[in-house]
Design a protein around this motif. Structure first.
Motif, PDB file in Angstrom:
ATOM      1  N   VAL A 113       0.890  -1.156   0.000  1.00  0.00           N
ATOM      2  CA  VAL A 113       0.000   0.000   0.000  1.00  0.00           C
ATOM      3  C   VAL A 113       0.934   1.213   0.000  1.00  0.00           C
ATOM      4  CG1 VAL A 113      -1.879   1.198   1.164  1.00  0.00           C
ATOM      5  CG2 VAL A 113      -1.747  -1.314   1.261  1.00  0.00           C
TER       6      VAL A 113
ATOM      7  N   TRP B 191     -12.403  -2.898  -6.759  1.00  0.00           N
ATOM      8  CA  TRP B 191     -11.316  -3.597  -6.075  1.00  0.00           C
ATOM      9  C   TRP B 191     -11.544  -5.105  -6.071  1.00  0.00           C
ATOM     10  CZ3 TRP B 191      -6.977  -1.164  -4.565  1.00  0.00           C
ATOM     11  CH2 TRP B 191      -7.033   0.226  -4.409  1.00  0.00           C
TER      12      TRP B 191
ATOM     13  N   GLN C  20      -8.285   8.920   0.015  1.00  0.00           N
ATOM     14  CA  GLN C  20      -9.161   8.053   0.810  1.00  0.00           C
ATOM     15  C   GLN C  20     -10.613   8.103   0.304  1.00  0.00           C
ATOM     16  OE1 GLN C  20      -7.608   6.701   3.770  1.00  0.00           O
ATOM     17  NE2 GLN C  20      -9.336   5.453   4.375  1.00  0.00           N
TER      18      GLN C  20
ATOM     19  N   LEU D   5     -11.373   5.957  -2.993  1.00  0.00           N
ATOM     20  CA  LEU D   5     -11.081   4.528  -3.066  1.00  0.00           C
ATOM     21  C   LEU D   5     -12.238   3.724  -3.646  1.00  0.00           C
ATOM     22  CD1 LEU D   5      -9.120   3.982   0.268  1.00  0.00           C
ATOM     23  CD2 LEU D   5      -8.202   4.077  -2.053  1.00  0.00           C
TER      24      LEU D   5
ATOM     25  N   ILE E  50      -8.417  -2.467   2.566  1.00  0.00           N
ATOM     26  CA  ILE E  50      -8.898  -1.092   2.748  1.00  0.00           C
ATOM     27  C   ILE E  50      -9.616  -0.953   4.090  1.00  0.00           C
ATOM     28  CG2 ILE E  50     -10.532   0.636   1.873  1.00  0.00           C
ATOM     29  CD1 ILE E  50      -9.765  -0.443  -0.977  1.00  0.00           C
TER      30      ILE E  50
END
Length: 128
Positions: free
Chosen positions: A10, A113, A105, A108, A121
């Protein structure tokens, strides 16, 4: 069920996180944190440095452990060790991924994903 052990970086730069889009396979076009499979004898940190060098032609520092995610995909069980990382310099090149984005943030949820990365996350919110 087949077991796969991987690492994920990350990568942070200011208030943004680096996300990559898969360009191949069953999960093509889904987004993930970059990383890959550990090789025998490697620590997770060594694997991360090697994988990011291979995938992005970039040098990183592995800064802090976030979590280990266990997730059952339809064809395999994934164990993914995740770490906060930072770039040692700005140079990066996509060697394997279709696309990449720096996301804040609040951005996201703007990409699709991979399921295991969604768990990362969620974990980041409690570890940051």
């Amino acid at each position: 069920m087949k077991q796969i052990e991987v690492v994920a970086a990350v990568i942070r730069k200011g208030d943004k996180l680096f996300a990559t889009q898969r360009g191949y396979g069953e999960w093509k076009d889904w987004w993930e944190f970059p990383g890959g499979k550990m090789e025998p004898g490697e620590t997770p940190e060594e694997a991360l440095v090697r994988e990011i060098r291979e995938e992005l032609s970039a040098e990183i520092s592995v800064d802090k452990y976030i979590c280990t995610v266990e997730y059952d995909y339809p064809k395999f069980h994934l164990t993914m060790h995740c770490y906060w990382c930072s770039l040692k310099d700005e140079a990066m090149h996509l060697n394997e991924h279709e696309a990449a984005r720096w996301l804040r943030q609040g951005e996201l949820d703007s990409v699709k994903w991979l399921p295991a990365d969604v768990m990362v996350i969620e974990a980041m919110c409690s570890v940051d």
